[in-house]
Design a protein around this motif. Sequence first.
Motif: not given
Length: 185
Positions: A25-39, A51-56, A110-111, A124-130
């Motif tokens: 994938l050229a521009r993958p979007v990864v969402l990571i969810d979980g409760r506080s302290g899950a990792g 992935l040499d990715a931007t992290l938010l 990009e990226g 809604a966010s799932r539909a905008l992620s890979d």
Amino acid sequence: MPSSADVAASIAAAAADIERTVAGLARPVVLIDGRSGAGKTTLARLVATRLDATLLALDSLYPGWDGLAAGAEQVRAGVLLPRAEGRAGRWHRWDWAAERPAESHTVPAEGALVIEGSGVLTPASRALSDVQVWLESPEASRRRRALDRDGETYRPHWDRWAAQEEAHVRQHDPASLAGIVVAVP
């Protein structure tokens, strides 16, 4: 209590799984969810490095201790939606000490992009992620890790934040939206 080696092994295996999933994938979007302290933060940092990715991290933009849903919506509307349209996204850092929005930041169109935080995985966010990831971990383990990490700053807000996480889980069932579910001891 689980050993730190067991937790690290779960996180490393999840990172490898995510890396395989986004291969090609050229521009993958990864969402990571979980409760506080899950990792989430540990996994997100590892994946972003691989992935040499931007992290938010949503911790940077939740608008205060009652802002779980608002932070997730800010990312959806300000970052994920523009990025899906091929445009750069924007978000405002929350100044926790001053209790107000601070400077804005740009997320490139990009990226690779990795976004982590409680509440980020919704229909809604799932539909905008890979790739969508849910981290599942026992409350006692999560609480110990979160309070070891944030100490007395977080302790008085644990129940307040956990109630918002519970509302998110009831409303969105993020585990069912995730393509990857990770058990963290």
